[in-house]
Write an enzyme that holds these catalytic residues in place. Structure first.
Site, PDB file in Angstrom:
ATOM      1  N   LYS A  55       0.835  -1.198   0.000  1.00 27.04           N
ATOM      2  CA  LYS A  55       0.000   0.000   0.000  1.00 27.04           C
ATOM      3  C   LYS A  55       0.876   1.256   0.000  1.00 27.04           C
ATOM      4  CE  LYS A  55      -3.836  -2.369   2.312  1.00 27.04           C
ATOM      5  NZ  LYS A  55      -4.548  -2.700   3.554  1.00 27.04           N
ATOM      6  N   GLN A  69      -4.188  -1.563   9.904  1.00 23.67           N
ATOM      7  CA  GLN A  69      -4.249  -2.883   9.275  1.00 23.67           C
ATOM      8  C   GLN A  69      -4.833  -3.902  10.249  1.00 23.67           C
ATOM      9  OE1 GLN A  69      -3.588  -3.413   6.053  1.00 23.67           O
ATOM     10  NE2 GLN A  69      -3.940  -5.609   6.154  1.00 23.67           N
ATOM     11  N   ASP A 101     -10.702   3.200   4.782  1.00 22.72           N
ATOM     12  CA  ASP A 101     -11.126   1.802   4.665  1.00 22.72           C
ATOM     13  C   ASP A 101     -12.655   1.697   4.608  1.00 22.72           C
ATOM     14  OD1 ASP A 101      -9.172  -0.231   4.531  1.00 22.72           O
ATOM     15  OD2 ASP A 101      -8.574   0.132   6.607  1.00 22.72           O
TER      16      ASP A 101
HETATM   17  N1  GUN Z   1      -7.101  -6.653   6.540  1.00 22.96           N
HETATM   18  C1  GUN Z   1      -7.546  -7.363   5.457  1.00 22.96           C
HETATM   19  N2  GUN Z   1      -8.106  -6.539   4.554  1.00 22.96           N
HETATM   20  C2  GUN Z   1      -8.005  -5.295   5.067  1.00 22.96           C
HETATM   21  C3  GUN Z   1      -8.402  -4.006   4.580  1.00 22.96           C
HETATM   22  O1  GUN Z   1      -8.977  -3.850   3.492  1.00 22.96           O
HETATM   23  N3  GUN Z   1      -8.104  -2.964   5.391  1.00 22.96           N
HETATM   24  C4  GUN Z   1      -7.492  -3.113   6.589  1.00 22.96           C
HETATM   25  N4  GUN Z   1      -7.267  -2.027   7.326  1.00 22.96           N
HETATM   26  N5  GUN Z   1      -7.122  -4.277   7.071  1.00 22.96           N
HETATM   27  C5  GUN Z   1      -7.376  -5.360   6.305  1.00 22.96           C
END
Ligand code: GUN
Length: 301
Positions: free
Chosen positions: A53, A97, A120
Site C-alpha cells: 500500500k 491494518q 477503509d
Molecule cells: N485486513 C484485510 N483486509 C483489510 C483491509 O482492506 N483494510 C485493513 N485495514 N485491514 C485489512
C-alpha cells in the site's frame, strides 16, 4: 472459456488517472494527499499488504507513512496514536491494518478514526451511509469489485448476485453496494454463509458469483451455471515446495474447472487484490480533496 478480468491492468489505469490528478492539484495548491498505515505486530501477510500500500502511494505522488507498533502496545496507547493522526493535517487517510492482537478491540480502534479520514470505510458512520445510499468511503475491496464490473461493462441491473461470505470487510458491504438503486448496481442480492444447508441451491442460480469465504478452491464447477461471472476475493496461502517461498496464493474458486463454464472470471493473484490497493488510493485522494474544500474552499472540477 471465460474472459479473464485483469485487475492488475485496471488497477494500473486507475493509478495512472490518480497520478495525473494529484499532480494537477499539487500544481494549483502545493499540497499532496497523505496516508498513514498503522501496523501492529509482525504478521507477515499484514506486513506485505502494508508495504504494498505504501509503495503504491509513493508511485503516484502521495505521501505515505507506515507506523510500526509492537504487538504489546496497549489499546489505550493505540487509541492515542490514532487520535494524534486524526489531528495531523498532513494525513488525509488513516488505515489500521487488521487483524489486531487479541487484547485490542478492533471495533474500538475503528471507531476512533475520524469518519472523514476512514479510507477503509469501516467506521459505523461510513457503513451506515453506505447502507442508506449516501456519499461515503466505500470499503476498498468491494469498491474494487464494483469498478471491475463497470470497466468490463458487466451489467448488474436486475441480475442475481450471490455473495458467499458475510464479513464486514467484503460480504456485507459488497451486497449493500450492489443493492443500491444506482447505475452500476441495482442487482438482486443474496448473501450466503457457512450456515447455508444447501449452498448449491443459491450459487447455481447466480448470474454473478462473489466468493469471499477464505477457503481455498471452495467453489467448484458443479456449483455454478454456464455463463456465470465469477469474482474471486480469496487470498489463501497453500504449501508449495516447488516455489521459492514455500507457498503460493490461491483463491476461493477452483479456477481451472470454473473458468471452463464461466463467461468472466477474476484470477488470483492479479484480480481483485490489486484493485483493493487502487481503491484505497482513490479513497485517500477523495479524503484529501474533501479536506481542501473544507479548509481552503478549494473546488475541483
Ligand atoms: N485486513 C484485510 N483486509 C483489510 C483491509 O482492506 N483494510 C485493513 N485495514 N485491514 C485489512
Amino acid at each position: 472459456m471465460a474472459i479473464l478480468i485483469d485487475g492488475k491492468k485496471i488497477s494500473e489505469e486507475i493509478k495512472k488517472e490518480l497520478k495525473l490528478k494529484i499532480q494537477e492539484v499539487k500544481d494549483k495548491t502545493g499540497k499532496v494527499p497523505g496516508l498513514v498505515a498503522i501496523l501492529v505486530g509482525d504478521n507477515p501477510a499484514s506486513q506485505l499488504y502494508v508495504s504494498s500500500k505504501s509503495k503504491a502511494c509513493n508511485e503516484i505522488g502521495m505521501n505515505s507513512k507506515v507506523e510500526k507498533l509492537s504487538s504489546n502496545i496497549s489499546e489505550e496507547d493505540l487509541i492515542n496514536i490514532v487520535n494524534q493522526y486524526n489531528h495531523d493535517d498532513n494525513y488525509h487517510g488513516i488505515l489500521v491494518q487488521l487483524p489486531l492482537p487479541g487484547h485490542i478491540s478492533e471495533q474500538k480502534i475503528i471507531e476512533t478514526i475520524l469518519p472523514s479520514k476512514d479510507v477503509d470505510g469501516f467506521h459505523p458512520v461510513n457503513v451506515g451511509n453506505l447502507v442508506i445510499g449516501n456519499d461515503t468511503f466505500y470499503p476498498c475491496t468491494p469498491y474494487g469489485i464494483v469498478e471491475l464490473l463497470k470497466r468490463y461493462s458487466i451489467e448488474t441491473k436486475g441480475k442475481h448476485v450471490v455473495v458467499v461470505g458475510r464479513s464486514n470487510i467484503v460480504g456485507k458491504p459488497i451486497a449493500n453496494m450492489l443493492l443500491q438503486k444506482k447505475d452500476g448496481a441495482n442487482a438482486i442480492v443474496t448473501i450466503c454463509h457457512s450456515a447455508a444447508k444447501d449452498l448449491n441451491r443459491y450459487t447455481k442460480d447466480a448470474d454473478i458469483l462473489i466468493a469471499a469465504i477464505g477457503k481455498e478452491n471452495f467453489i467448484t464447477s458443479d456449483m455454478v451455471k454456464e455463463g456465470v461471472v465469477v469474482i474471486d476475493v480469496g487470498i489463501n496461502r497453500i504449501e508449495d515446495k516447488n516455489s521459492k517461498k514455500g507457498y503460493r496464493i490461491v483463491g476461493d474458486v477452483k479456477f481451472d474447472e470454473v473458468e471452463k463454464v464461466a463467461s468472466y472470471i477474476t484470477p488470483v493473484p492479479g484480480g481483485v487484490g490489486p484493485m483493493t490497493i487502487a481503491m484505497l488510493l482513490k479513497n485517500t485522494f477523495l479524503a484529501f480533496i474533501k479536506s481542501l474544500e473544507k479548509n481552503y474552499g478549494y473546488i475541483i472540477n
